[in-house]
Design an enzyme around this catalytic site. Structure first.
Site, PDB file in Angstrom:
ATOM      1  CG  HIS A 132       3.439  18.142   3.263  1.00 46.75           C
ATOM      2  ND1 HIS A 132       4.042  18.194   4.490  1.00 46.75           N
ATOM      3  CD2 HIS A 132       4.710  17.470   2.534  1.00 46.75           C
ATOM      4  CE1 HIS A 132       5.081  17.747   4.627  1.00 46.75           C
ATOM      5  NE2 HIS A 132       5.527  17.314   3.214  1.00 46.75           N
ATOM      6  CE  LYS A 136       2.232  14.258   3.990  1.00 46.04           C
ATOM      7  NZ  LYS A 136       2.749  12.959   3.417  1.00 46.04           N
TER       8      LYS A 136
HETATM    9  P1  NAD Z   1      -0.214  10.173  -5.196  1.00 48.02           P
HETATM   10  O1  NAD Z   1      -1.610   9.985  -4.516  1.00 48.02           O
HETATM   11  O2  NAD Z   1      -0.091  11.595  -6.118  1.00 48.02           O
HETATM   12  O3  NAD Z   1       0.005   8.850  -5.885  1.00 48.02           O
HETATM   13  C1  NAD Z   1      -0.165   7.614  -5.263  1.00 48.02           C
HETATM   14  C2  NAD Z   1      -0.383   6.754  -6.315  1.00 48.02           C
HETATM   15  O4  NAD Z   1      -0.405   5.305  -5.824  1.00 48.02           O
HETATM   16  C3  NAD Z   1      -1.895   6.978  -7.386  1.00 48.02           C
HETATM   17  O5  NAD Z   1      -1.598   6.952  -8.551  1.00 48.02           O
HETATM   18  C4  NAD Z   1      -2.595   5.832  -6.666  1.00 48.02           C
HETATM   19  O6  NAD Z   1      -3.533   5.359  -7.948  1.00 48.02           O
HETATM   20  C5  NAD Z   1      -1.285   4.582  -6.556  1.00 48.02           C
HETATM   21  N1  NAD Z   1      -1.898   3.483  -5.599  1.00 48.02           N
HETATM   22  C6  NAD Z   1      -2.716   3.606  -4.649  1.00 48.02           C
HETATM   23  N2  NAD Z   1      -2.795   2.510  -4.153  1.00 48.02           N
HETATM   24  C7  NAD Z   1      -1.883   1.518  -4.885  1.00 48.02           C
HETATM   25  C8  NAD Z   1      -1.880   0.177  -4.782  1.00 48.02           C
HETATM   26  N3  NAD Z   1      -2.330  -0.720  -3.900  1.00 48.02           N
HETATM   27  N4  NAD Z   1      -0.974  -0.376  -5.770  1.00 48.02           N
HETATM   28  C9  NAD Z   1      -0.203   0.617  -6.562  1.00 48.02           C
HETATM   29  N5  NAD Z   1      -0.465   1.882  -6.584  1.00 48.02           N
HETATM   30  C10 NAD Z   1      -1.417   2.343  -5.775  1.00 48.02           C
HETATM   31  O7  NAD Z   1       0.901  10.291  -3.989  1.00 48.02           O
HETATM   32  P2  NAD Z   1       2.231  10.918  -4.078  1.00 48.02           P
HETATM   33  O8  NAD Z   1       2.180  12.358  -3.594  1.00 48.02           O
HETATM   34  O9  NAD Z   1       2.901  10.531  -5.245  1.00 48.02           O
HETATM   35  O10 NAD Z   1       2.967  10.250  -2.696  1.00 48.02           O
HETATM   36  C11 NAD Z   1       2.938   8.694  -2.890  1.00 48.02           C
HETATM   37  C12 NAD Z   1       3.468   8.234  -1.214  1.00 48.02           C
HETATM   38  O11 NAD Z   1       4.755   8.681  -1.134  1.00 48.02           O
HETATM   39  C13 NAD Z   1       2.807   8.896  -0.416  1.00 48.02           C
HETATM   40  O12 NAD Z   1       2.575   8.081   0.919  1.00 48.02           O
HETATM   41  C14 NAD Z   1       3.591  10.158   0.010  1.00 48.02           C
HETATM   42  O13 NAD Z   1       3.462  10.595   1.413  1.00 48.02           O
HETATM   43  C15 NAD Z   1       4.845   9.528  -0.173  1.00 48.02           C
HETATM   44  N6  NAD Z   1       5.914  10.463  -0.540  1.00 48.02           N
HETATM   45  C16 NAD Z   1       7.285  10.048   0.249  1.00 48.02           C
HETATM   46  C17 NAD Z   1       8.328  10.931  -0.031  1.00 48.02           C
HETATM   47  C18 NAD Z   1       9.645  10.466   0.396  1.00 48.02           C
HETATM   48  O14 NAD Z   1      10.760  11.030   0.140  1.00 48.02           O
HETATM   49  N7  NAD Z   1       9.696   9.271   1.121  1.00 48.02           N
HETATM   50  C19 NAD Z   1       8.125  12.068  -0.995  1.00 48.02           C
HETATM   51  C20 NAD Z   1       7.129  12.334  -1.287  1.00 48.02           C
HETATM   52  C21 NAD Z   1       5.875  11.511  -1.304  1.00 48.02           C
END
Ligand code: NAD
Length: 243
Positions: A132, A136
């Site tokens: 990744h 991440k």
């Molecule tokens: P990112 O860091 O770009 O975004 C996360 C966002 O959440 C940020 O804007 C942050 O400010 C916000 N955040 C943090 N704490 C928060 C809270 N308490 N309430 C509301 N918002 C909050 O991360 P990303 O790449 O967008 O990924 C987010 C999550 O999704 C990660 O856990 C990642 O592993 C997961 N993910 C899952 C899949 C899937 O298919 N299940 C795919 C991609 C990413």
């Protein structure tokens, strides 16, 4: 009327991909929240909460959804084992789709790995490799965790069988271990390989994501599927009818 969705984690990579893909799928984003915003205040106006934020937020999201009778699509990864157990109990009280990976290709990979691990015995050494982007925060990925669960279940092994990377004098590989290797770098969206290696042949099953939109489209499809369903913890295999 278009399904009304609330995006939690809206400023993140996935939050933005969700907002971009929603109109094409006929869904209306009625609230886009991030850290520090008041979830409970915004929830009444939506049908489904889609959360891709931080594992620290999951319990709160599920509790708020329950108290307002809303469905949840949960994409956030990085929870500990004990935490996952209590979150599963919480999630089962509302209609909830929870998946470590919302891509259709990866969900088919899960089914193929289950089949391969069942057919190929313990003399086929199983190793999971994921890569990744450099930003991440958790490792191994939620998808790698699911792949490992599938292999461990087929091989009747516990989590003690997992070998996270190897270093030093590890000794020869045994039949009762499953290797896990998390690579991090650049802008890789998500690559997963499951390798079955025997003496004389090797089978590799690989999925490579090249656009975050696949997760967003899958999560939005899950939102359409879960809205109005009876409470229960579902996964993407349910949504895609792969069970
Ligand atoms: P990112 O860091 O770009 O975004 C996360 C966002 O959440 C940020 O804007 C942050 O400010 C916000 N955040 C943090 N704490 C928060 C809270 N308490 N309430 C509301 N918002 C909050 O991360 P990303 O790449 O967008 O990924 C987010 C999550 O999704 C990660 O856990 C990642 O592993 C997961 N993910 C899952 C899949 C899937 O298919 N299940 C795919 C991609 C990413």
């Amino acid at each position: 009327m278009a399904l009304r969705i609330l995006i939690n984690g809206s400023k993140g990579r996935m939050g933005q991909a969700l907002a971009a893909a929603a109109p094409d799928l006929g869904l209306k984003v009625v609230a886009a929240l991030d850290a520090g915003d008041d979830l409970a205040a915004a929830v009444p106006g939506c049908d489904v909460i889609i959360d891709f934020s931080s594992p620290a937020a999951t319990a709160h999201v599920l509790k708020v959804a329950r108290s307002h009778g809303k469905a949840v699509v949960l994409g956030t990864t990085g929870h500990g084992e004990a935490e996952k157990k209590s979150l599963r109990r919480l999630a089962a009280k509302i209609p909830c789709v929870w998946a470590g990976n919302f891509s259709v290709g990866v969900n088919l990979l899960f089914a193929l790995v289950d089949r391969a691990a069942g057919i190929l015995g313990p003399d086929y050494d199983a190793e999971v490799i994921e890569m990744h982007h450099r930003f991440k925060k958790d490792a191994p990925s939620g998808t790698a965790e699911r792949l490992l669960e599938i292999i461990l279940t087929q091989r009747r092994l516990g989590r003690k069988a997992l070998r996270h990377g190897r270093a030093g004098l590890t000794g020869a590989r045994t039949d009762s271990e499953v290797g896990v290797h998390a690579l991090r770098g650049g802008d890789v969206i998500g690559d997963h390989t499951v390798l079955f290696a025997a003496l004389g042949e090797r089978l590799e099953l690989t999925h490579k994501a090249s656009d975050r939109a696949i997760f967003a489209r899958g999560a939005l499809r899950a939102a359409g599927w879960v809205a109005g369903r009876k409470p229960g913890l579902y996964d993407m295999q349910d949504v895609l009818g792969l069970k």
